[in-house]
Design a protein around this motif. Structure first.
Motif, PDB file in Angstrom:
ATOM      1  N   LEU A  15       0.828  -1.210   0.000  1.00 48.33           N
ATOM      2  CA  LEU A  15       0.000   0.000   0.000  1.00 48.33           C
ATOM      3  C   LEU A  15       0.859   1.257   0.000  1.00 48.33           C
ATOM      4  O   LEU A  15       0.550   2.233  -0.696  1.00 48.33           O
ATOM      5  N   GLN A  16       1.949   1.252   0.769  1.00 54.34           N
ATOM      6  CA  GLN A  16       2.804   2.442   0.818  1.00 54.34           C
ATOM      7  C   GLN A  16       3.311   2.802  -0.575  1.00 54.34           C
ATOM      8  O   GLN A  16       3.252   3.961  -0.989  1.00 54.34           O
ATOM      9  N   LEU A  19       0.463   4.082  -2.819  1.00 54.48           N
ATOM     10  CA  LEU A  19       0.083   5.462  -2.498  1.00 54.48           C
ATOM     11  C   LEU A  19       1.151   6.448  -2.976  1.00 54.48           C
ATOM     12  O   LEU A  19       0.817   7.532  -3.466  1.00 54.48           O
ATOM     13  N   GLU A  20       2.417   6.085  -2.826  1.00 58.71           N
ATOM     14  CA  GLU A  20       3.480   6.980  -3.310  1.00 58.71           C
ATOM     15  C   GLU A  20       3.383   7.151  -4.824  1.00 58.71           C
ATOM     16  O   GLU A  20       3.719   8.206  -5.353  1.00 58.71           O
TER      17      GLU A  20
ATOM     18  N   LEU B  19      -4.572  12.927  -0.242  1.00 55.35           N
ATOM     19  CA  LEU B  19      -3.577  11.893  -0.549  1.00 55.35           C
ATOM     20  C   LEU B  19      -2.206  12.274  -0.021  1.00 55.35           C
ATOM     21  O   LEU B  19      -1.465  11.419   0.481  1.00 55.35           O
ATOM     22  N   LEU B  22      -2.243  11.357   3.527  1.00 52.55           N
ATOM     23  CA  LEU B  22      -2.313   9.929   3.847  1.00 52.55           C
ATOM     24  C   LEU B  22      -1.144   9.116   3.311  1.00 52.55           C
ATOM     25  O   LEU B  22      -0.986   7.952   3.681  1.00 52.55           O
ATOM     26  N   VAL B  23      -0.321   9.712   2.451  1.00 47.79           N
ATOM     27  CA  VAL B  23       0.823   8.958   1.942  1.00 47.79           C
ATOM     28  C   VAL B  23       1.879   8.775   3.033  1.00 47.79           C
ATOM     29  O   VAL B  23       2.696   7.855   2.958  1.00 47.79           O
ATOM     30  N   ARG B  28      -1.020   8.119   8.401  1.00 50.90           N
ATOM     31  CA  ARG B  28      -1.994   7.059   8.148  1.00 50.90           C
ATOM     32  C   ARG B  28      -2.244   6.279   9.438  1.00 50.90           C
ATOM     33  O   ARG B  28      -3.365   5.843   9.716  1.00 50.90           O
ATOM     34  N   LEU B  97      -8.456   2.559   2.395  1.00 52.88           N
ATOM     35  CA  LEU B  97      -7.098   2.819   2.872  1.00 52.88           C
ATOM     36  C   LEU B  97      -6.887   2.407   4.316  1.00 52.88           C
ATOM     37  O   LEU B  97      -5.783   2.067   4.724  1.00 52.88           O
ATOM     38  N   ARG B 104      -3.259  -4.612   3.072  1.00 51.30           N
ATOM     39  CA  ARG B 104      -1.835  -4.849   3.248  1.00 51.30           C
ATOM     40  C   ARG B 104      -1.134  -3.512   3.469  1.00 51.30           C
ATOM     41  O   ARG B 104      -1.347  -2.558   2.748  1.00 51.30           O
ATOM     42  N   LEU B 105      -0.284  -3.455   4.471  1.00 53.23           N
ATOM     43  CA  LEU B 105       0.432  -2.212   4.745  1.00 53.23           C
ATOM     44  C   LEU B 105       1.675  -2.128   3.866  1.00 53.23           C
ATOM     45  O   LEU B 105       2.184  -1.078   3.631  1.00 53.23           O
TER      46      LEU B 105
END
Lengths: 105, 105
Positions: A15-16, A19-20, B19, B22-23, B28, B97, B104-105
């Motif tokens: 997810l990181q 999102l980036e 965004l 939250l990035v 987050r 999110l 998944r993180l």
């Protein structure tokens, strides 16, 4: 086939990293154009306000995060949105960020 | 009441700003802790690996993007997730999110 660049397996999506990739408005526009048209699009055919070399960087970031799949047709590098893979790993994310017509930019 | 910091109206929410908020994984995490507990949480009570001044910066970014609402109880600055406002403007985004346990993180 040897020219096909590497792509992460869905089990490697993070997810990181996604999102980036999507926090950049040009990259979000690329994904939106793929999702809206439902077509594979050549690197040179996107409507984005950046140079070719900058665009190549953006495509690499999207590919490495798992958002797009790239393949060659002759000398043209084509791009496919990995919508099914993304929906499987991050349910609702592309829908929330990209597909909803009313989404405020 | 004069100590209450300014908050954007939902009509001012922007996906780009949300965004960008939250990035960051610490931000987050703040949102996740608010969403998971369903409670308002004091600035000093979050489980985040940053200094107080860095945390203050993160809270400001979240507040200015519309993700949290802040108010004082005595000398404690409390934080509320603006989940209803966010769900109205960006349907599915927080769910995709933050809330989905399998994300998944």
């Amino acid at each position: 086939m040897e020219r096909t660049p590497p792509h992460p397996d869905p089990s490697q999506f993070a997810l990181q990293q996604v999102l980036e990739a999507l926090v950049d408005p040009v990259r979000r526009s690329i994904v939106t154009q793929l999702d809206t048209t439902g077509l594979d699009i050549k690197c040179g055919d996107f409507d984005i306000p950046v140079s070719k070399s900058t665009a190549t960087h953006h495509f690499n970031v999207l590919r490495e995060a798992g958002l797009i799949r790239q393949y060659y047709v002759g000398t043209a590098r084509m791009n496919t949105l990995r919508r099914d893979d993304l929906d499987h790993v991050f349910p609702g994310l592309i829908e929330a960020l990209i597909s909803r017509p009313a989404a405020r930019l």
